[in-house]
Design a protein around this motif. Structure first.
Motif, PDB file in Angstrom:
ATOM      1  N   ALA A 103       0.822  -1.237  -0.129  1.00 50.78           N
ATOM      2  CA  ALA A 103       0.230  -0.121  -0.071  1.00 50.78           C
ATOM      3  C   ALA A 103       0.846   1.260  -0.074  1.00 50.78           C
ATOM      4  CB  ALA A 103      -0.910  -0.038   1.380  1.00 50.78           C
ATOM      5  N   ALA A 104       0.291   2.307  -0.619  1.00 49.07           N
ATOM      6  CA  ALA A 104       1.014   3.463  -0.338  1.00 49.07           C
ATOM      7  C   ALA A 104       1.208   4.158   0.971  1.00 49.07           C
ATOM      8  CB  ALA A 104       0.385   4.808  -1.064  1.00 49.07           C
ATOM      9  N   ALA A 105       2.410   4.762   1.446  1.00 45.92           N
ATOM     10  CA  ALA A 105       2.540   5.037   2.794  1.00 45.92           C
ATOM     11  C   ALA A 105       1.551   5.996   3.494  1.00 45.92           C
ATOM     12  CB  ALA A 105       4.006   5.743   2.811  1.00 45.92           C
ATOM     13  N   ASP A 106       1.169   6.937   2.678  1.00 39.69           N
ATOM     14  CA  ASP A 106       0.106   7.882   3.104  1.00 39.69           C
ATOM     15  C   ASP A 106      -1.302   7.514   2.625  1.00 39.69           C
ATOM     16  OD1 ASP A 106       0.458   8.211   0.509  1.00 39.69           O
ATOM     17  OD2 ASP A 106       0.622  10.428   0.438  1.00 39.69           O
ATOM     18  N   SER A 107      -1.549   6.219   2.222  1.00 40.91           N
ATOM     19  CA  SER A 107      -2.814   5.843   1.814  1.00 40.91           C
ATOM     20  C   SER A 107      -3.833   5.478   2.837  1.00 40.91           C
ATOM     21  CB  SER A 107      -2.887   4.603   0.939  1.00 40.91           C
ATOM     22  OG  SER A 107      -2.355   3.337   1.526  1.00 40.91           O
ATOM     23  N   PRO A 108      -5.061   5.629   2.974  1.00 43.05           N
ATOM     24  CA  PRO A 108      -5.994   5.254   4.184  1.00 43.05           C
ATOM     25  C   PRO A 108      -5.545   3.679   4.696  1.00 43.05           C
ATOM     26  CG  PRO A 108      -7.157   6.534   2.547  1.00 43.05           C
ATOM     27  CD  PRO A 108      -5.751   6.280   1.812  1.00 43.05           C
ATOM     28  N   LEU A 109      -5.201   2.979   3.741  1.00 42.97           N
ATOM     29  CA  LEU A 109      -4.748   1.454   4.093  1.00 42.97           C
ATOM     30  C   LEU A 109      -3.663   1.409   4.768  1.00 42.97           C
ATOM     31  CD1 LEU A 109      -5.720  -1.635   3.816  1.00 42.97           C
ATOM     32  CD2 LEU A 109      -4.513  -1.630   1.422  1.00 42.97           C
TER      33      LEU A 109
ATOM     34  N   LEU B 126      -0.916   0.627  10.197  1.00 41.72           N
ATOM     35  CA  LEU B 126       0.003   1.300  11.163  1.00 41.72           C
ATOM     36  C   LEU B 126      -0.878   1.264  12.619  1.00 41.72           C
ATOM     37  CD1 LEU B 126       2.292   3.929   9.718  1.00 41.72           C
ATOM     38  CD2 LEU B 126       3.056   2.127  10.874  1.00 41.72           C
ATOM     39  N   ARG B 127      -2.094   1.731  12.602  1.00 39.48           N
ATOM     40  CA  ARG B 127      -2.818   1.959  13.598  1.00 39.48           C
ATOM     41  C   ARG B 127      -3.105   0.370  14.375  1.00 39.48           C
ATOM     42  NH1 ARG B 127      -6.195   5.936  15.425  1.00 39.48           N
ATOM     43  NH2 ARG B 127      -6.776   5.353  17.735  1.00 39.48           N
TER      44      ARG B 127
ATOM     45  N   ARG C  87      -8.556  17.863   8.689  1.00 38.10           N
ATOM     46  CA  ARG C  87      -8.322  16.182   8.376  1.00 38.10           C
ATOM     47  C   ARG C  87      -6.994  15.723   8.556  1.00 38.10           C
ATOM     48  NH1 ARG C  87      -6.471  13.826   4.165  1.00 38.10           N
ATOM     49  NH2 ARG C  87      -6.670  15.839   2.825  1.00 38.10           N
ATOM     50  N   GLU C  88      -6.000  16.551   8.202  1.00 35.51           N
ATOM     51  CA  GLU C  88      -4.716  16.252   8.439  1.00 35.51           C
ATOM     52  C   GLU C  88      -4.353  16.247   9.990  1.00 35.51           C
ATOM     53  OE1 GLU C  88      -2.514  17.908   4.291  1.00 35.51           O
ATOM     54  OE2 GLU C  88      -3.095  19.514   5.867  1.00 35.51           O
ATOM     55  N   LEU C  89      -4.850  17.140  10.711  1.00 34.37           N
ATOM     56  CA  LEU C  89      -4.645  17.154  12.161  1.00 34.37           C
ATOM     57  C   LEU C  89      -5.367  16.126  12.793  1.00 34.37           C
ATOM     58  CD1 LEU C  89      -5.376  20.852  12.944  1.00 34.37           C
ATOM     59  CD2 LEU C  89      -3.046  19.856  12.847  1.00 34.37           C
ATOM     60  N   ALA C  90      -6.253  15.434  12.319  1.00 35.21           N
ATOM     61  CA  ALA C  90      -7.160  14.263  12.759  1.00 35.21           C
ATOM     62  C   ALA C  90      -6.013  13.028  12.705  1.00 35.21           C
ATOM     63  CB  ALA C  90      -8.426  13.971  12.108  1.00 35.21           C
ATOM     64  N   THR C  91      -5.389  13.076  11.570  1.00 33.29           N
ATOM     65  CA  THR C  91      -4.177  11.999  11.066  1.00 33.29           C
ATOM     66  C   THR C  91      -3.354  12.174  11.991  1.00 33.29           C
ATOM     67  OG1 THR C  91      -5.076  12.000   8.828  1.00 33.29           O
ATOM     68  CG2 THR C  91      -2.710  11.173   9.275  1.00 33.29           C
ATOM     69  N   VAL C  92      -2.728  13.290  12.611  1.00 31.74           N
ATOM     70  CA  VAL C  92      -1.650  13.613  13.254  1.00 31.74           C
ATOM     71  C   VAL C  92      -2.118  13.106  14.891  1.00 31.74           C
ATOM     72  CG1 VAL C  92      -0.385  15.437  14.657  1.00 31.74           C
ATOM     73  CG2 VAL C  92      -0.483  15.564  12.173  1.00 31.74           C
TER      74      VAL C  92
END
Length: 398
Positions: free
Chosen positions: A235-241, A246-247, A326-331
């Motif tokens: 998968a792409a490193a920054d993809s949702p998958l 990672l999570r 959205r990016e902050l939620a990812t952080v």
């Protein structure tokens, strides 16, 4: 004698009159019959002539263009009336997936999911639909099984022990690896459907494993981390998958640390951890807890490196612009992952994330300053302040 002679003449004249009348009746009929025979013969000759002309045209290649166009139009009309089998099968697959999603929506509460277990629906979905060659059906089947198992220990036990769902889901996730021969049938699927099916299978695996020691033990025994590692690399490193993989690894690492601390008596077990969703049946027993604790499982150190790279990319993304919500939620999710993986990594990983977190802190601080100039982003300012405070705590610990 004269009278007899006169009677014979009268009789002869009467017979002659009758013959004349008969001739007047039969001659027109004979003439019409003759004409009919002549017409019939003429028609047969004309038909034979037309057949001869058509045969000669076919032999010589000369065909009437109007007749040829009509002949070509008829097969096309017949083909238009026929149903495309591929389109029909696709419609059936979508209908099946929608039905599974409707069952999943109704199964968010355990009594509904328990009905599906009793009537055999869950076992049927596991056996016949979880490995369906169509991505949309696979994804819907995984989603239903995950919803039925989520946050409920009896459901998780049924999924792990009866359905052997951990092994099945690892097989579903493994088909995305380049070395798997089962990946060939996925090439025809729409890529978005395939990605969604993998995300749903990952959700079902998380729902089966989280806060359930027997599930994590089965995951470790079947080398589940290797499957997740291969999936993350594909998968792409920054993809949702990739983010979900990672999570999940971080959550499992946090669960493992909790199991070990509880088994060794370092901290008391949470009384609610073993009794979830108001059930009288314990989620697990001491033997099951000790079994997973004694494995001393830890995520591969490469996960920390992947997470560090991801954080650095987040900090360097679109320089000169503020991060969006959205990016902050990812952080926020990344920080929770940092906490779990750094704790599971041991003392040698304590300061591993410090440079990346410092860069991310500076970027969020810039976002906060930009938001302060716009009063409409008051909630964003508060969000940024909370994230900065969380990063500062992480840095203080490190």
């Amino acid at each position: 004698q004269q009278q007899q002679q006169q009677q014979r003449w009268s009789q002869a004249e009467a017979e002659a009159g009758e013959q004349s009348n008969l001739d007047r009746v039969t001659q027109p009929a004979e003439r019409s019959t003759g004409k009919a025979l002549e017409n019939s013969s003429s028609n047969e000759s004309q038909a034979r002539g037309e057949e001869r002309v058509v045969f000669e045209e076919r032999e010589t290649g000369r065909v009437d263009p109007i007749e040829a166009a009509e002949d070509e139009a008829d097969p096309q009309a017949e083909q238009a009336d026929e149903t495309d089998p591929e389109a029909e099968q696709e419609d059936l697959d979508r209908l099946l997936a929608d039905s599974l999603d409707a069952l999943a929506e109704a199964s968010h509460h355990w009594p509904s999911a328990d009905v599906l277990r009793v009537v055999g629906t869950l076992s049927m979905v596991r056996a016949r639909l979880l490995h369906d060659p169509t991505a949309v059906v696979r994804g819907a089947a995984s989603h239903l099984l995950g919803v039925a198992s989520q946050n409920h220990a009896p459901a998780q036990r049924y999924a792990v022990e009866e359905l052997q769902l951990v092994e099945a889901l690892l097989e579903v996730l493994q088909v995305s690896t380049p070395s798997s021969s089962a990946a060939e049938h996925l090439l025809a699927d729409d890529e978005s459907d395939h990605q969604l099916a993998l995300q749903r299978a990952l959700f079902a695996l998380s729902a089966t494993l989280r806060q359930f020691p027997p599930g994590l033990l089965r995951f470790v025994q079947h080398d589940g981390e290797r499957v997740l590692r291969a999936l993350y690399q594909r998968a792409a490193a920054d993809s949702p998958l990739g983010e979900r993989v990672l999570r999940l690894v971080a959550d499992l690492a946090a669960d493992q640390l909790s199991y070990e601390a509880t088994a060794t008596g370092e901290h008391a077990a949470d009384p609610l951890a073993a009794y979830r969703f108001d059930t009288d049946t314990p989620a697990y027993n001491a033997t099951e807890l000790a079994a997973i604790a004694h494995t001393h499982w830890r995520p591969n150190a490469q996960w920390c490196e992947d997470l560090r790279i991801r954080i650095e990319r987040m900090a360097a993304s679109r320089p000169g612009t503020a991060l969006v919500r959205r990016e902050l939620a990812t952080v926020d999710r990344l920080l929770a992952t940092v906490r779990s993986l750094s704790a599971a990594g041991g003392d040698d990983k304590v300061a591993f994330f410090r440079p990346a977190l410092l860069s991310l802190q500076a970027r969020i601080s810039d976002t906060r300053k930009a938001a302060l100039r716009d009063q409409e982003h008051a909630s964003l300012v508060e969000y940024c302040a909370e994230l900065i405070e969380t990063i500062e705590l992480e840095l203080a610990i490190q």
